[in-house]
Write an enzyme that holds these catalytic residues in place. Structure first.
Site, mmCIF file in Angstrom:
data_model
loop_
_atom_site.group_PDB
_atom_site.id
_atom_site.type_symbol
_atom_site.label_atom_id
_atom_site.label_comp_id
_atom_site.label_asym_id
_atom_site.label_seq_id
_atom_site.Cartn_x
_atom_site.Cartn_y
_atom_site.Cartn_z
ATOM 1 C CB SER A 199 -0.912 -0.048 1.230
ATOM 2 O OG SER A 199 -1.693 1.109 1.312
ATOM 3 C CG HIS B 261 3.564 2.862 12.110
ATOM 4 N ND1 HIS B 261 3.048 3.817 12.958
ATOM 5 C CD2 HIS B 261 3.204 1.657 12.632
ATOM 6 C CE1 HIS B 261 2.418 3.203 13.955
ATOM 7 N NE2 HIS B 261 2.503 1.902 13.781
HETATM 8 N N1 LIG Z 1 -1.447 0.795 4.842
HETATM 9 C C1 LIG Z 1 -1.280 2.117 4.958
HETATM 10 O O1 LIG Z 1 -1.856 2.890 4.206
HETATM 11 C C2 LIG Z 1 -0.359 2.711 5.986
HETATM 12 C C3 LIG Z 1 0.759 2.015 6.386
HETATM 13 N N2 LIG Z 1 1.710 2.639 7.152
HETATM 14 C C4 LIG Z 1 2.924 1.919 7.504
HETATM 15 O O2 LIG Z 1 3.638 1.611 6.302
HETATM 16 C C5 LIG Z 1 4.360 0.394 6.454
HETATM 17 C C6 LIG Z 1 3.975 -0.576 5.348
HETATM 18 O O3 LIG Z 1 2.623 -0.932 5.520
HETATM 19 P P1 LIG Z 1 1.685 -1.321 4.266
HETATM 20 O O4 LIG Z 1 2.017 -0.464 3.095
HETATM 21 O O5 LIG Z 1 0.284 -1.350 4.811
HETATM 22 O O6 LIG Z 1 2.185 -2.810 3.968
HETATM 23 P P2 LIG Z 1 1.565 -3.867 2.956
HETATM 24 O O7 LIG Z 1 1.162 -5.060 3.759
HETATM 25 O O8 LIG Z 1 0.538 -3.232 2.064
HETATM 26 O O9 LIG Z 1 2.821 -4.236 2.026
HETATM 27 C C7 LIG Z 1 3.971 -4.791 2.547
HETATM 28 C C8 LIG Z 1 5.000 -4.953 1.429
HETATM 29 O O10 LIG Z 1 6.203 -5.435 2.016
HETATM 30 C C9 LIG Z 1 6.589 -6.646 1.368
HETATM 31 N N3 LIG Z 1 7.263 -7.489 2.326
HETATM 32 C C10 LIG Z 1 6.747 -8.419 3.161
HETATM 33 N N4 LIG Z 1 7.723 -8.950 3.900
HETATM 34 C C11 LIG Z 1 8.868 -8.347 3.497
HETATM 35 C C12 LIG Z 1 10.234 -8.496 3.874
HETATM 36 N N5 LIG Z 1 10.622 -9.362 4.815
HETATM 37 N N6 LIG Z 1 11.148 -7.738 3.229
HETATM 38 C C13 LIG Z 1 10.796 -6.844 2.288
HETATM 39 N N7 LIG Z 1 9.524 -6.669 1.889
HETATM 40 C C14 LIG Z 1 8.589 -7.424 2.507
HETATM 41 C C15 LIG Z 1 5.296 -7.220 0.845
HETATM 42 O O11 LIG Z 1 5.571 -8.135 -0.207
HETATM 43 P P3 LIG Z 1 4.593 -9.395 -0.554
HETATM 44 O O12 LIG Z 1 3.661 -8.876 -1.613
HETATM 45 O O13 LIG Z 1 5.499 -10.442 -1.066
HETATM 46 O O14 LIG Z 1 3.887 -9.761 0.720
HETATM 47 C C16 LIG Z 1 4.604 -5.948 0.364
HETATM 48 O O15 LIG Z 1 5.132 -5.542 -0.865
HETATM 49 C C17 LIG Z 1 4.048 -0.111 7.862
HETATM 50 O O16 LIG Z 1 5.040 0.384 8.715
HETATM 51 C C18 LIG Z 1 2.694 0.561 8.171
HETATM 52 O O17 LIG Z 1 2.421 0.722 9.550
HETATM 53 C C19 LIG Z 1 1.611 3.948 7.521
HETATM 54 C C20 LIG Z 1 0.510 4.680 7.152
HETATM 55 C C21 LIG Z 1 -0.605 4.081 6.451
HETATM 56 MG MG LIG Z 2 -1.430 2.334 11.617
#
Ligand SMILES: NC(=O)C1=CN([C@@H]2O[C@H](COP(=O)(O)OP(=O)(O)OC[C@H]3O[C@@H](n4cnc5c(N)ncnc54)[C@H](OP(=O)(O)O)[C@@H]3O)[C@@H](O)[C@H]2O)C=CC1
Ligand SMILES: [Mg+2]
Ligand SMILES: CC[C@](O)(C(C)=O)C(=O)O
Ligand SMILES: [Mg+2]
Length: 337
Positions: A28, A109
């Site tokens: 995301s 975050h």
């Molecule tokens: N969702 C949001 O809108 C918000 C999120 N945040 C923060 O942003 C951060 C990311 O959250 P979000 O975008 O929701 O995450 P998502 O779950 O949407 O995406 C996570 C991404 O990280 C990849 N991933 C998973 N494991 C690993 C790893 N070990 N090494 C590298 N990449 C990996 C996933 O790949 P795969 O597709 O293979 O699983 C995917 O591409 C968090 O800290 C969250 O708290 C902050 C504000 C809002």
């Molecule tokens: Mg949050």
């Protein structure tokens, strides 16, 4: 207490354009940051594990994808946008060995820094750029020439320029078009967790489900209960979003407003407020973080059970049926404008 807000004119895009940025994770937030930084003229590389489902998406967008360790080794600024629970081992295995004095470690975050799950070396800048909205909105706003407000914070500043670099990054994803608010890792983490638990996700979902249960258990049609307790919530929240609770009260009937003013405080009463304070206490003391890390390490048994229970709550079946009758629900209204 007033906050400091920074806009485009306060930020120098050249600072981040002069760096190589590794965005670790392409979900995301990751896709939104990476694509918008690239479109802002920043040299971006994506870090994803070899088997990641996100790899094809990033490659289709023309981005260069490496492993997290390779991306971290190449980059000057490493933005961690993997799930919060994956960040600790990701940091230990792939990022820490590739840090060097002068590099910067960024977060979306503050969870892992606030709760000491990641402890970066003192010679690395540590900062946060946290958009206050879902990643897909962050990207859409950027493409539309606008932006989602961001929180910006600095935890470590050996370079003395970490805040200006974070502001520059925020400008690269459109954040300073709307305004970047200066905060701390502690304030961002604790308020974000509280908001999602007590109000936005936990509080709202429980309120909707409980209202639906009360109506259907009293014999009313689930379809009617769904409209009243879930569907119309968006209309009411849209009014609050546009003009606060006062705008919502202006727009609804006097009958609704009287019911709101006289009954609302009975639903969300002193007991609920006390429980909210307890939830905040668990966040502040680290109890929630310890519980969530232990749950994750145990394979998430409760998470899976509660998620499965939620998925079969009767409101979901009713909602699925009704949403199929509302062709516009899954499409932005602006598509037809
Ligand atoms: N969702 C949001 O809108 C918000 C999120 N945040 C923060 O942003 C951060 C990311 O959250 P979000 O975008 O929701 O995450 P998502 O779950 O949407 O995406 C996570 C991404 O990280 C990849 N991933 C998973 N494991 C690993 C790893 N070990 N090494 C590298 N990449 C990996 C996933 O790949 P795969 O597709 O293979 O699983 C995917 O591409 C968090 O800290 C969250 O708290 C902050 C504000 C809002
Ligand atoms: Mg949050
Ligand atoms: C409200 C949930 C959130 O905090 C967000 C989108 O800001 C999250 O962690 O996803
Ligand atoms: Mg949030």
């Amino acid at each position: 207490m007033s906050v400091e807000v920074f806009y485009d004119d306060d930020a120098d895009l050249g600072l981040i354009q002069a760096k190589k940025v590794a965005v670790i994770g392409y979900g995301s937030q990751g896709h939104a940051h990476a694509l918008s930084l690239r479109d802002s003229g920043v040299d971006v590389v994506i870090g994803l594990p070899a088997g990641s489902k996100s790899r094809p998406k990033a490659e289709e967008q023309g981005l260069r994808v490496l492993t997290p360790a390779e991306a971290a080794a190449e980059a000057d600024v490493i933005m961690i946008l993997a799930p919060d629970t994956a960040q600790r081992s990701l940091y230990t295995d792939a990022i820490a060995p590739n840090l060097a004095p002068g590099k910067a470690l960024f977060f979306g975050h503050g969870f892992n820094i606030r709760y000491d799950l990641i402890k970066p070396p003192a010679d690395v800048d540590v900062a946060m750029v946290a958009p206050k909205g879902p990643g897909h909105l962050v990207r859409r706003q950027y493409v539309d020439g606008k932006g989602v407000p961001c929180l910006v914070a600095v935890e470590q500043d050996p370079s003395g320029t970490a805040f200006q670099l974070a502001l520059s990054y925020a400008k690269g994803i459109g954040g300073t078009r709307a305004g970047a608010i200066k905060t701390t890792f502690t304030e961002e983490t604790e308020t974000d967790l509280f908001g999602e638990q007590a109000v936005l996700c936990g509080g709202a979902a429980a309120l909707v489900q409980t209202g639906f249960e009360v109506l259907t258990e009293a014999g009313y049609a689930p379809e009617v209960a769904y409209f009243e307790c879930l569907h119309e919530l968006k209309l009411i929240v849209d009014l609050m979003y546009e003009g606060g609770i006062a705008r919502m009260r202006y727009s609804v009937s006097d009958t609704a407003e009287y019911g709101d003013l006289s009954r609302g405080p009975r639903v969300i009463d002193g007991r609920v407020k006390e429980e909210m304070r307890k939830i905040l206490g668990e966040i502040q003391s680290g109890e929630f973080a310890r519980e969530w890390v232990a749950e994750d390490e145990a394979g998430r048994p409760n998470f899976a059970k509660w998620r499965a229970e939620g998925a079969v709550h009767p409101i979901e079946e009713t909602g699925q049926k009704l949403r199929n009758m509302m062709s516009w629900v899954d499409r932005p209204i602006t598509e037809t404008a």
